[in-house]
Design an enzyme around this catalytic site. Structure first.
Site, short mmCIF file in Angstrom:
data_model
loop_
_atom_site.label_atom_id
_atom_site.label_comp_id
_atom_site.label_asym_id
_atom_site.label_seq_id
_atom_site.Cartn_x
_atom_site.Cartn_y
_atom_site.Cartn_z
N CYS A 1 0.82 -1.00 0.13
CA CYS A 1 -0.05 -0.08 -0.12
C CYS A 1 0.78 1.24 0.12
O CYS A 1 0.82 1.81 -1.04
CB CYS A 1 -0.96 -0.01 1.15
SG CYS A 1 -1.88 -1.53 1.53
N1 SAJ Z 1 6.80 1.96 8.93
C1 SAJ Z 1 7.93 2.78 9.33
N2 SAJ Z 1 7.52 3.60 10.17
C2 SAJ Z 1 6.02 3.68 10.66
C3 SAJ Z 1 5.38 3.06 10.28
C4 SAJ Z 1 5.30 2.01 9.21
O1 SAJ Z 1 8.85 2.50 8.79
O2 SAJ Z 1 5.82 4.39 11.55
C5 SAJ Z 1 6.90 0.90 7.48
C6 SAJ Z 1 6.79 -0.43 8.09
O3 SAJ Z 1 7.68 -1.14 8.52
C7 SAJ Z 1 6.44 -1.12 6.62
C8 SAJ Z 1 5.76 0.06 5.99
O4 SAJ Z 1 6.06 1.15 6.62
O5 SAJ Z 1 7.71 -1.60 5.95
C9 SAJ Z 1 4.12 0.17 5.87
O6 SAJ Z 1 3.67 -0.16 6.99
P1 SAJ Z 1 2.40 0.07 7.47
O7 SAJ Z 1 2.31 0.00 9.10
O8 SAJ Z 1 1.72 1.41 6.74
O9 SAJ Z 1 1.52 -1.01 7.09
P2 SAJ Z 1 0.75 -1.67 5.62
O10 SAJ Z 1 1.59 -1.59 4.41
O11 SAJ Z 1 0.32 -2.89 5.98
O12 SAJ Z 1 -0.45 -0.56 5.74
C10 SAJ Z 1 -1.79 -0.65 6.03
C11 SAJ Z 1 -2.48 0.29 5.27
N3 SAJ Z 1 -3.74 -0.27 5.37
C12 SAJ Z 1 -4.51 0.14 4.06
O13 SAJ Z 1 -4.04 0.56 3.21
C13 SAJ Z 1 -5.88 -0.48 4.34
C14 SAJ Z 1 -2.40 1.63 5.80
O14 SAJ Z 1 -3.41 2.61 5.34
C15 SAJ Z 1 -2.53 1.56 7.42
O15 SAJ Z 1 -2.38 2.79 7.89
C16 SAJ Z 1 -1.27 0.69 8.00
O16 SAJ Z 1 -1.65 -0.91 7.28
C17 SAJ Z 1 -1.62 0.45 9.63
O17 SAJ Z 1 -1.85 1.60 10.14
O18 SAJ Z 1 -1.23 -0.34 10.02
#
Ligand code: SAJ
Length: 437
Positions: free
Chosen positions: A275
């Site tokens: 995403c």
């Molecule tokens: N990450 C960081 N720092 C942060 C948060 C995340 O480096 O503070 C990295 C993670 O390690 C990962 C990437 O970003 O590699 C994405 O992480 P994510 O927590 O955003 O997880 P996703 O990709 O599963 O995003 C989903 C998304 N959901 C949808 O698109 C429906 C996102 O909108 C959500 O906000 C996210 O989950 C969530 O909140 O967990």
């Protein structure tokens, strides 16, 4: 037409309608299961025979759905999965949950949407409701899907209804299962919006109607662009803090005490998943077509893409302090998935780190409790190592890139020579062998 609409509304409210979910991935399968759980007749459709075979054997391939859960729902007898689109001829509602990847950087690939909609158009039930959930740029529903459904002389709001509702599934997030995540809904017409709101009210506590499909498409892109930019910002600030000799993790911990006007993000080795790295680039691409170049999206994307190389350079610095050249060292990468406790390698920054090390001919191994074996293009073909004293002592540096739970970090601290911790696993622990992002 009014009576058709009134009758459709009533059938939805009484759960006397059928749903087809096209695309049974991490979005479609949980959605199909939620509707089936409520006693609604659901047809799951996927072109991937491997997935359909697994489902026929009552096996789940989605982290958030256990085999037990799947078996329980299948036992209800109202969820049928297959690859035959002709079931759409008797499906009142069709929800599209297919992938929207990138062709190449900044170039959307909506071919899966097109293929699905063409198959739907060939089988669409008269007066049926079509809902797109796949994340895409504003205008896709109206400018791409509507013309395809209008073929065969169909009129929208009469022969079919059309809406967009962004998926908000968060893989691995136990606090927010499908039914607890508010659902935004935007129809091409008010009738389409009203029908779609009623469909989702069967399974989701909060449904949020908006005025158009474009608004609904934009909502999802705003959410994930917000996330990308904030992660990119904190990745850049972490580099500043390191230069100034300040512990960024302590700074963030303290800043997080602010009860308003601040939202916590953490630095990392880059941004993976299906995403965050991709969705904002759909918005970037569409804005370019309207003559607007988004500097924020490009900058954030550049910063997060810089992080894997930054991780390697930080390890190089650490090893140099020990009088070692990284080219002569053996590195252990801990955690190869894109985030903790989720078995998903898509766009994982760990793979970028592995690739950089391999390209520089630096000896590298990996450990990940979720990934026993890693094969990636011609560069990576590795078996996960065992995590024990003897193995750990072999490596010049252990680099923690995904902080899975259940890993013996105490063992690593005891036996590793050096540790580069990109996830603050060793929160509050000061030890000369550890450095953090
Ligand atoms: N990450 C960081 N720092 C942060 C948060 C995340 O480096 O503070 C990295 C993670 O390690 C990962 C990437 O970003 O590699 C994405 O992480 P994510 O927590 O955003 O997880 P996703 O990709 O599963 O995003 C989903 C998304 N959901 C949808 O698109 C429906 C996102 O909108 C959500 O906000 C996210 O989950 C969530 O909140 O967990």
């Amino acid at each position: 037409m009014a009576s058709q609409f009134a009758d459709f509304k009533k059938r939805i409210e009484k759960k006397k309608f059928t749903i087809a979910v096209v695309g049974l991935g991490y979005v479609g399968l949980p959605l199909a299961i939620e509707f089936a759980r409520k006693g609604i007749e659901v047809r799951g459709i996927d072109v991937d025979a491997h997935r359909i075979n697994r489902l026929k054997k009552k096996e789940s391939y989605i982290t958030d759905i256990s085999d037990k859960e799947l078996r329980e729902v299948l036992a209800l007898g109202n969820l049928h999965c297959g690859s035959d689109f002709s079931v759409l001829k008797t499906s009142d509602v069709t929800i599209i949950c297919v992938p929207t990847p990138l062709k190449r950087k900044y170039h959307p690939n909506i071919s899966y949407i097109r293929q699905a909609v063409k198959a739907i158009s060939r089988n669409l039930k008269k007066g049926g409701l079509v809902i797109l959930e796949s994340t895409t740029y504003p205008g896709t529903t109206e400018d791409v899907i509507l013309p395809l459904l209008r073929e065969h002389g169909r009129k929208h709001n009469q022969d079919f209804y059309l809406a967009f509702s962004p998926e908000r599934i968060d893989p691995g997030n136990k606090h927010y299962p499908v039914n607890k995540i508010p659902k935004v809904v935007g129809g091409l017409t008010k009738e389409a919006t009203d029908l779609t709101v009623l469909v989702y009210k069967n399974i989701i506590d909060t449904v949020v109607p908006v005025s158009s499909t474009r608004v609904a498409e934009f909502v999802k892109l705003l959410e994930n662009t917000f996330r990308l930019i904030n992660i990119g910002m904190v990745d850049e600030i972490a580099q500043m803090a390191h230069k100034m000799g300040v512990d960024i993790w302590e700074v963030i911990r303290a800043a997080s005490t602010k009860p308003f006007g601040f939202m916590t993000f953490y630095p990392g080795p880059g941004v993976g998943g299906h995403c965050i790295p991709k969705d904002p680039l759909y918005l970037y691409w569409k804005a370019r077509h309207h003559g607007f170049k988004s500097r924020f999206i490009k900058l954030a994307s550049d910063v997060i893409n810089f992080m894997p190389g930054y991780v390697v350079s930080r390890m190089e610095e650490m090893l140099k302090k020990e009088g070692k050249k990284i080219e002569k060292c053996h590195i252990l990468v801990m955690g190869v998935t894109y985030k903790k406790d989720v078995l998903d390698l898509r766009k994982s920054p760990s793979l970028d780190v592995l690739e950089i090390l391999e390209k520089r001919k630096i000896a590298v191994s990996y450990y990940d409790p979720l990934v026993p074996y890693l094969k990636m293009n011609h560069l990576i073909n590795l078996q996960a190592v065992k995590l024990d004293k003897k193995t750990l002592e072999k490596f010049d540096c252990v680099c923690i890139l995904a902080d899975h739970t259940g890993v013996d970090y105490k063992l690593i601290l005891k036996h590793a020579h050096l540790i580069f911790d990109t996830r603050n696993v060793y929160k509050g622990i000061t030890n000369k062998k550890i450095e953090k992002l």
